[in-house]
Scaffold this motif. Structure first.
Motif, mmCIF file in Angstrom:
data_model
loop_
_atom_site.group_PDB
_atom_site.id
_atom_site.type_symbol
_atom_site.label_atom_id
_atom_site.label_comp_id
_atom_site.label_asym_id
_atom_site.label_seq_id
_atom_site.Cartn_x
_atom_site.Cartn_y
_atom_site.Cartn_z
ATOM 1 N N MET A 326 15.024 -25.072 -31.292
ATOM 2 C CA MET A 326 13.660 -25.605 -31.403
ATOM 3 C C MET A 326 12.614 -24.549 -31.104
ATOM 4 O O MET A 326 11.579 -24.463 -31.769
ATOM 5 C CB MET A 326 13.495 -26.779 -30.430
ATOM 6 N N SER A 327 12.886 -23.737 -30.082
ATOM 7 C CA SER A 327 11.892 -22.735 -29.679
ATOM 8 C C SER A 327 11.690 -21.667 -30.746
ATOM 9 O O SER A 327 10.637 -21.016 -30.793
ATOM 10 C CB SER A 327 12.312 -22.081 -28.355
ATOM 11 N N ASN A 328 12.690 -21.487 -31.613
ATOM 12 C CA ASN A 328 12.545 -20.528 -32.707
ATOM 13 C C ASN A 328 11.611 -21.059 -33.793
ATOM 14 O O ASN A 328 11.058 -20.280 -34.580
ATOM 15 C CB ASN A 328 13.907 -20.218 -33.333
ATOM 16 N N ILE A 329 11.454 -22.384 -33.832
ATOM 17 C CA ILE A 329 10.572 -23.001 -34.838
ATOM 18 C C ILE A 329 9.195 -23.269 -34.249
ATOM 19 O O ILE A 329 8.171 -22.951 -34.844
ATOM 20 C CB ILE A 329 11.199 -24.311 -35.358
ATOM 21 N N GLU A 330 9.196 -23.876 -33.063
ATOM 22 C CA GLU A 330 7.943 -24.163 -32.364
ATOM 23 C C GLU A 330 7.727 -23.099 -31.281
ATOM 24 O O GLU A 330 8.673 -22.515 -30.760
ATOM 25 C CB GLU A 330 8.010 -25.549 -31.719
ATOM 26 N N ASP A 331 6.503 -22.872 -30.954
ATOM 27 C CA ASP A 331 6.158 -21.789 -30.036
ATOM 28 C C ASP A 331 6.203 -22.291 -28.591
ATOM 29 O O ASP A 331 5.193 -22.730 -28.031
ATOM 30 C CB ASP A 331 4.763 -21.257 -30.370
ATOM 31 N N PHE A 332 7.394 -22.210 -27.945
ATOM 32 C CA PHE A 332 7.478 -22.569 -26.529
ATOM 33 C C PHE A 332 8.642 -21.810 -25.882
ATOM 34 O O PHE A 332 9.552 -21.327 -26.547
ATOM 35 C CB PHE A 332 7.649 -24.087 -26.335
ATOM 36 N N SER A 333 8.597 -21.725 -24.564
ATOM 37 C CA SER A 333 9.690 -21.133 -23.787
ATOM 38 C C SER A 333 10.250 -22.236 -22.890
ATOM 39 O O SER A 333 9.581 -23.244 -22.627
ATOM 40 C CB SER A 333 9.198 -19.955 -22.944
ATOM 41 N N TYR A 334 11.462 -22.025 -22.390
ATOM 42 C CA TYR A 334 12.074 -23.077 -21.578
ATOM 43 C C TYR A 334 12.967 -22.451 -20.504
ATOM 44 O O TYR A 334 13.394 -21.299 -20.595
ATOM 45 C CB TYR A 334 12.902 -24.017 -22.454
ATOM 46 N N LYS A 335 13.258 -23.286 -19.500
ATOM 47 C CA LYS A 335 14.147 -22.878 -18.428
ATOM 48 C C LYS A 335 14.956 -24.093 -17.981
ATOM 49 O O LYS A 335 14.404 -25.163 -17.761
ATOM 50 C CB LYS A 335 13.347 -22.317 -17.244
ATOM 51 N N LYS A 339 19.831 -30.203 -13.656
ATOM 52 C CA LYS A 339 19.328 -31.382 -14.373
ATOM 53 C C LYS A 339 17.828 -31.353 -14.570
ATOM 54 O O LYS A 339 17.231 -32.348 -14.999
ATOM 55 C CB LYS A 339 19.717 -32.665 -13.613
ATOM 56 N N GLU A 340 17.223 -30.213 -14.288
ATOM 57 C CA GLU A 340 15.777 -30.060 -14.449
ATOM 58 C C GLU A 340 15.484 -29.046 -15.566
ATOM 59 O O GLU A 340 16.100 -27.969 -15.609
ATOM 60 C CB GLU A 340 15.105 -29.581 -13.162
ATOM 61 N N VAL A 341 14.596 -29.415 -16.476
ATOM 62 C CA VAL A 341 14.240 -28.538 -17.605
ATOM 63 C C VAL A 341 12.715 -28.344 -17.601
ATOM 64 O O VAL A 341 11.958 -29.319 -17.474
ATOM 65 C CB VAL A 341 14.670 -29.131 -18.954
ATOM 66 N N GLN A 342 12.307 -27.086 -17.728
ATOM 67 C CA GLN A 342 10.867 -26.782 -17.785
ATOM 68 C C GLN A 342 10.547 -26.201 -19.147
ATOM 69 O O GLN A 342 11.183 -25.232 -19.596
ATOM 70 C CB GLN A 342 10.504 -25.768 -16.700
ATOM 71 N N ILE A 343 9.589 -26.822 -19.877
ATOM 72 C CA ILE A 343 9.158 -26.322 -21.183
ATOM 73 C C ILE A 343 7.699 -25.902 -21.085
ATOM 74 O O ILE A 343 6.855 -26.662 -20.585
ATOM 75 C CB ILE A 343 9.311 -27.407 -22.274
ATOM 76 N N ASN A 344 7.407 -24.687 -21.549
ATOM 77 C CA ASN A 344 6.036 -24.164 -21.516
ATOM 78 C C ASN A 344 5.593 -23.795 -22.931
ATOM 79 O O ASN A 344 6.236 -22.983 -23.604
ATOM 80 C CB ASN A 344 5.957 -22.915 -20.620
ATOM 81 N N PHE A 345 4.498 -24.421 -23.372
ATOM 82 C CA PHE A 345 3.938 -24.079 -24.685
ATOM 83 C C PHE A 345 2.963 -22.921 -24.512
ATOM 84 O O PHE A 345 2.110 -22.926 -23.620
ATOM 85 C CB PHE A 345 3.226 -25.294 -25.276
ATOM 86 N N ASN A 346 3.123 -21.922 -25.374
ATOM 87 C CA ASN A 346 2.304 -20.721 -25.287
ATOM 88 C C ASN A 346 0.960 -20.940 -25.944
ATOM 89 O O ASN A 346 0.790 -21.777 -26.797
ATOM 90 C CB ASN A 346 3.053 -19.556 -25.955
#
Length: 346
Positions: A326-335, A339-346
């Motif tokens: 997904m991140s290759n299509i949409e502009d975001f990074s993740y960690k 069980k915790e996921v952090q998504i950051n939109f640039n």
């Protein structure tokens, strides 16, 4: 205003009212528990069906003879007439009746008395005790799926974050289950016992068929028919929908509106086969599906683009692979941290 048309036209309901045998008593008790908002409808429909057929108490021949003789005696005294003078201008005097008219009046009075006695005894009646039905509850957490058989042999698949309640045995005239979330059903055919699924305000009825029900996204219930034929009823507004294979009902609980359309068979059944499929999915839809599928909590910083509509199919893939795609299509990074996921939109 009470909606009782469906009840007074239901043959099984009429049978229960007139002859409450054990199986019917058990079924309608369960139905009332599942539809507590319709208790007043049930009471009113029961009264309409029974009408004036209340049990009457018969007087003995001696009492009847005594009452008749007293009523056929001379007309009331002047003192009694004075006590009832306020009605003289509104009714015909008893003494002006001939003997046959008096007899007719007595019969009408006796009939009204009989109905009154019967009516009072009806309201004193207590419903027959109903044995508590044992219910089984199957539940899946986020990140889990479950497959099992019901007592009649029907097969159920439960998606993540869903539950199904069903009786330990289908002894009633109907096979009733209660679904929360998403489930796929392969129903064993039994023409004498229709299979009913309660989901939100909808009741889906089938005999032998397979279908998917989803009631966990944006207050919408989706019924997708794969084989056979089903009938879907909205219990609150008395709306009814009939589906054929390949048709899907999208019912909006908030607006009480349903729309029938065709659906992608592979996409609807994919979750049972370990496939996660997105078709023009919004970011919110993707987020909720990933949380449910993998049992994680996703925190978001920033906002996705307004044009976000993601298409993709993933079979037995780990979460990291999906987010990377997904991140290759949409502009975001993740960690990902357990069980915790952090998504950051640039």
């Amino acid at each position: 205003m009470p909606q009782i048309k469906d009840l007074i036209e239901d043959l099984e309901f009429i049978r229960w009212v007139k002859n409450p045998e054990d199986k019917l008593q058990e079924y309608w008790q369960n139905w009332i528990e599942a539809n507590p908002d319709r208790i007043e409808d049930v009471k009113l429909a029961r009264e309409v069906i029974l009408g004036l057929k209340f049990p009457s108490k018969k007087a003995s021949p001696e009492v009847k003879k005594e009452v008749l003789n007293k009523l056929l005696q001379a007309s009331p005294s002047e003192e009694e007439e004075k006590e009832n003078s306020y009605t003289k201008n509104k009714s015909i005097k008893w003494k002006s009746f001939n003997q046959w008219e008096k007899i007719a009046a007595i019969l009408v009075f006796a009939l009204m008395l009989s109905l009154l006695i019967g009516n009072l005894s009806f309201f004193k009646e207590k419903p027959a005790p109903v044995q508590a039905l044992k219910w089984i509850n199957k539940t899946t957490n986020y990140g889990e799926k479950l497959n099992f058989r019901l007592p009649d042999g029907s097969i159920v698949w439960l998606n993540s974050g869903s539950s199904l309640e069903y009786p330990a045995s289908f002894d009633s005239t109907v096979r009733l289950v209660k679904l929360h979330g998403e489930g796929f059903f392969e129903v064993t055919e039994d023409k004498n016992k229709p299979f009913k699924v309660l989901s939100e305000n909808l009741t889906t009825t089938a005999l032998g068929t397979s279908f998917n029900i989803k009631s966990s996204y944006q207050n919408v219930v989706i019924v997708s028919l794969v084989t056979g034929k089903v009938q879907v009823d909205d219990q609150l507004d008395n709306q009814q929908y009939l589906l054929s294979p390949g048709e899907q009902l999208d019912f909006d609980n908030e607006n009480k509106k349903g729309k029938i359309s065709n659906f992608d068979l592979e996409a609807v059944q994919s979750w049972r086969k370990g496939k996660l499929v997105f078709q023009k999915a919004t970011f919110q839809k993707v987020k909720e599906d990933l949380e449910r599928w993998y049992g994680v909590s996703i925190q978001v910083e920033g906002q996705p683009s307004q044009s976000w509509r993601f298409n993709g199919e993933f079979e037995n893939q780990i979460l990291d692979v999906i987010l990377m795609s997904m991140s290759n299509i949409e502009d975001f990074s993740y960690k990902i941290d357990k069980k915790e996921v952090q998504i950051n939109f640039n």
